[in-house]
Design a protein around this motif. Structure first.
Motif, PDB file in Angstrom:
ATOM      1  N   TYR A   1       0.798  -1.238   0.000  1.00 40.87           N
ATOM      2  CA  TYR A   1       0.000   0.000   0.000  1.00 40.87           C
ATOM      3  C   TYR A   1       0.827   1.284   0.000  1.00 40.87           C
ATOM      4  O   TYR A   1       0.477   2.246  -0.648  1.00 40.87           O
ATOM      5  N   THR A   2       1.934   1.273   0.751  1.00 41.89           N
ATOM      6  CA  THR A   2       2.712   2.522   0.892  1.00 41.89           C
ATOM      7  C   THR A   2       3.987   2.530   0.051  1.00 41.89           C
ATOM      8  O   THR A   2       4.884   3.332   0.295  1.00 41.89           O
ATOM      9  N   MET A   3       4.054   1.655  -0.929  1.00 43.34           N
ATOM     10  CA  MET A   3       5.236   1.664  -1.802  1.00 43.34           C
ATOM     11  C   MET A   3       5.259   2.940  -2.652  1.00 43.34           C
ATOM     12  O   MET A   3       4.210   3.450  -3.036  1.00 43.34           O
ATOM     13  N   PRO A   4       6.468   3.474  -2.940  1.00 40.22           N
ATOM     14  CA  PRO A   4       6.561   4.798  -3.562  1.00 40.22           C
ATOM     15  C   PRO A   4       6.183   4.873  -5.042  1.00 40.22           C
ATOM     16  O   PRO A   4       5.848   5.952  -5.521  1.00 40.22           O
TER      17      PRO A   4
ATOM     18  N   LYS B   1       6.773  -0.035   8.447  1.00 38.30           N
ATOM     19  CA  LYS B   1       7.249   1.239   9.005  1.00 38.30           C
ATOM     20  C   LYS B   1       6.932   2.446   8.133  1.00 38.30           C
ATOM     21  O   LYS B   1       7.413   3.537   8.411  1.00 38.30           O
ATOM     22  N   GLU B   2       6.229   2.252   7.058  1.00 37.25           N
ATOM     23  CA  GLU B   2       5.940   3.277   6.056  1.00 37.25           C
ATOM     24  C   GLU B   2       7.185   3.643   5.256  1.00 37.25           C
ATOM     25  O   GLU B   2       7.103   3.881   4.058  1.00 37.25           O
ATOM     26  N   ASN B   3       8.346   3.662   5.929  1.00 36.75           N
ATOM     27  CA  ASN B   3       9.617   3.937   5.256  1.00 36.75           C
ATOM     28  C   ASN B   3       9.941   2.762   4.332  1.00 36.75           C
ATOM     29  O   ASN B   3      10.217   1.651   4.787  1.00 36.75           O
ATOM     30  N   PHE B   4       9.899   3.000   3.022  1.00 35.99           N
ATOM     31  CA  PHE B   4      10.022   1.869   2.098  1.00 35.99           C
ATOM     32  C   PHE B   4      11.391   1.210   2.113  1.00 35.99           C
ATOM     33  O   PHE B   4      11.517   0.028   1.822  1.00 35.99           O
ATOM     34  N   ILE B   5      12.416   1.969   2.479  1.00 34.72           N
ATOM     35  CA  ILE B   5      13.749   1.368   2.572  1.00 34.72           C
ATOM     36  C   ILE B   5      13.763   0.349   3.721  1.00 34.72           C
ATOM     37  O   ILE B   5      14.183  -0.794   3.555  1.00 34.72           O
ATOM     38  N   ALA B   6      13.243   0.769   4.882  1.00 33.55           N
ATOM     39  CA  ALA B   6      13.179  -0.139   6.036  1.00 33.55           C
ATOM     40  C   ALA B   6      12.311  -1.353   5.710  1.00 33.55           C
ATOM     41  O   ALA B   6      12.666  -2.496   6.019  1.00 33.55           O
ATOM     42  N   ASP B   7      11.174  -1.113   5.053  1.00 35.68           N
ATOM     43  CA  ASP B   7      10.240  -2.195   4.743  1.00 35.68           C
ATOM     44  C   ASP B   7      10.824  -3.196   3.746  1.00 35.68           C
ATOM     45  O   ASP B   7      10.670  -4.406   3.898  1.00 35.68           O
TER      46      ASP B   7
ATOM     47  N   GLU C   1      17.201   0.819  -7.313  1.00 42.32           N
ATOM     48  CA  GLU C   1      16.571   1.834  -8.163  1.00 42.32           C
ATOM     49  C   GLU C   1      15.831   2.888  -7.336  1.00 42.32           C
ATOM     50  O   GLU C   1      15.903   4.082  -7.630  1.00 42.32           O
ATOM     51  N   LEU C   2      15.120   2.437  -6.301  1.00 45.06           N
ATOM     52  CA  LEU C   2      14.348   3.381  -5.480  1.00 45.06           C
ATOM     53  C   LEU C   2      15.277   4.345  -4.731  1.00 45.06           C
ATOM     54  O   LEU C   2      14.972   5.527  -4.581  1.00 45.06           O
ATOM     55  N   LYS C   3      16.420   3.815  -4.285  1.00 42.27           N
ATOM     56  CA  LYS C   3      17.386   4.656  -3.575  1.00 42.27           C
ATOM     57  C   LYS C   3      17.939   5.732  -4.507  1.00 42.27           C
ATOM     58  O   LYS C   3      18.088   6.885  -4.128  1.00 42.27           O
ATOM     59  N   LYS C   4      18.234   5.321  -5.738  1.00 44.56           N
ATOM     60  CA  LYS C   4      18.762   6.231  -6.747  1.00 44.56           C
ATOM     61  C   LYS C   4      17.740   7.343  -7.011  1.00 44.56           C
ATOM     62  O   LYS C   4      18.087   8.532  -7.073  1.00 44.56           O
ATOM     63  N   GLU C   5      16.499   6.929  -7.166  1.00 42.38           N
ATOM     64  CA  GLU C   5      15.413   7.873  -7.419  1.00 42.38           C
ATOM     65  C   GLU C   5      15.271   8.873  -6.270  1.00 42.38           C
ATOM     66  O   GLU C   5      15.102  10.071  -6.478  1.00 42.38           O
ATOM     67  N   LYS C   6      15.361   8.337  -5.046  1.00 40.68           N
ATOM     68  CA  LYS C   6      15.215   9.163  -3.845  1.00 40.68           C
ATOM     69  C   LYS C   6      16.343  10.201  -3.763  1.00 40.68           C
ATOM     70  O   LYS C   6      16.108  11.367  -3.465  1.00 40.68           O
ATOM     71  N   LYS C   7      17.556   9.742  -4.084  1.00 40.04           N
ATOM     72  CA  LYS C   7      18.729  10.609  -4.051  1.00 40.04           C
ATOM     73  C   LYS C   7      18.577  11.743  -5.070  1.00 40.04           C
ATOM     74  O   LYS C   7      18.849  12.906  -4.780  1.00 40.04           O
TER      75      LYS C   7
END
Lengths: 221, 85
Positions: free
Chosen positions: A47-50, A122-128, A179-185
């Motif tokens: 549900y909370t994926m970015p 945790k809502e935080n997608f990296i942690a999840d 990929e998500l980390k790259k996008e976030k950065k």
């Protein structure tokens, strides 16, 4: 919405009488690092994926984990249903039988019932997603232990298939995190530069000039 | 093809399609996988249609090629061991 397809993801037709294995397989049916935990974890984290990519992958992996749960359940069912009462006693299953007979229950190999605190969000997608990665790795380790214990080659074959699939999930989630980390950065750095440029103008001149600047920008807007 | 062979073929094709689907979730622009996925989906569609028209539905909720409530319930379930039949 969910629908069912009336065949297993991998065929199971056990002919062996390895009843101790039924008890051990419960670890993957209702244990902490079971297919049940994996399936419910993915279903819940979607549900909370970015982005859409992450939602798609988690939905598809969740569905496959449910198929794995069905394979494990089928193995346990086929082993239990052919066992006599004496064979169940010898296999260390009299306590299980007293409660559940020859039916299935979401408990681990030691009889501990499944609880939702086995998983987390945790809502935080990296942690999840790191939690999902760890879950896959623990699931792979459990399969390795089970393959070591198993005697029947057919059971070993099915467990090896399942272990291989978990390894595949691990790789895909790892790639997704990258990929998500790259996008976030990228997002953060573009936010930082826009913040810096908006901070620059009032620092440069007097209050008057900053006011006129903001007036200008509002006019141009 | 007989019923068992056809179902085996369906299972193998499903598995290949599933693997490609997940790969494409992460790499949606992989042209070769995309083409292969399309080809496999078509093959799976044909196999499912052949199986269900001859041996009964494989999916619920109206997603089968043919609806047959009697066969849906009476045909063995995936966890039923073949030796019991």
């Amino acid at each position: 919405m969910w629908s069912y397809v009336k065949n297993l993801e991998y065929p199971v037709n056990l002919k062996c009488k390895d009843f101790k294995m039924a008890k051990c397989l419960l670890e993957q049916y209702g244990g902490q690092d079971s297919e049940l935990s994996n399936a419910l974890r993915y279903l819940n984290l979607r549900y909370t994926m970015p982005n859409g990519k992450a939602k798609a992958l988690l939905t598809d992996i969740a569905a496959e984990e449910l198929s794995h749960l069905e394979i494990i359940g089928t193995m346990i069912y086929q082993l239990l249903s052919t066992a006599t009462l004496d064979e169940l006693k010898i296999a260390g299953l009299p306590e299980y039988y007293s409660n559940h007979g020859q039916s299935l229950m979401y408990k681990d190999a030691s009889g501990i019932p499944w609880i939702s605190s086995y998983i987390q969000s945790k809502e935080n997608f990296i942690a999840d997603l790191y939690d999902a990665l760890a879950g896959e790795q623990r699931s792979i380790a459990t399969y390795e232990n089970l393959i070591t214990i198993a005697v029947d080659p057919e059971i070993k074959k099915i467990l090896s298939f399942l272990r291989g699939r978990e390894k595949h999930h691990f790789k895909l989630i790892k790639q997704l995190i990258k990929e998500l980390k790259k996008e976030k950065k990228k997002k953060q750095s573009s936010q930082n530069t826009s913040q810096k440029s908006s901070q620059k103008s009032p620092q440069k001149g007097s209050q008057k000039s900053s006011q006129s600047n903001s007036q200008k920008s509002s006019q141009s807007n | 093809m007989n019923k068992d062979d056809l179902l085996d073929k369906i299972q193998l094709t499903q598995l290949d399609a599933l693997k490609l689907n997940m790969h494409l979730d992460v790499f949606p622009n992989d042209k070769r996988s995309k083409d292969e996925f399309e080809k496999l989906s078509y093959e799976l569609d044909c196999l499912l249609s052949e199986y269900q028209n001859n041996f009964g539905p494989l999916s619920n909720f109206g997603l089968s090629y043919i609806e047959n409530p009697v066969l849906w319930t009476s045909d063995p379930w995936p966890w039923d061991n073949e030796q019991e039949q």
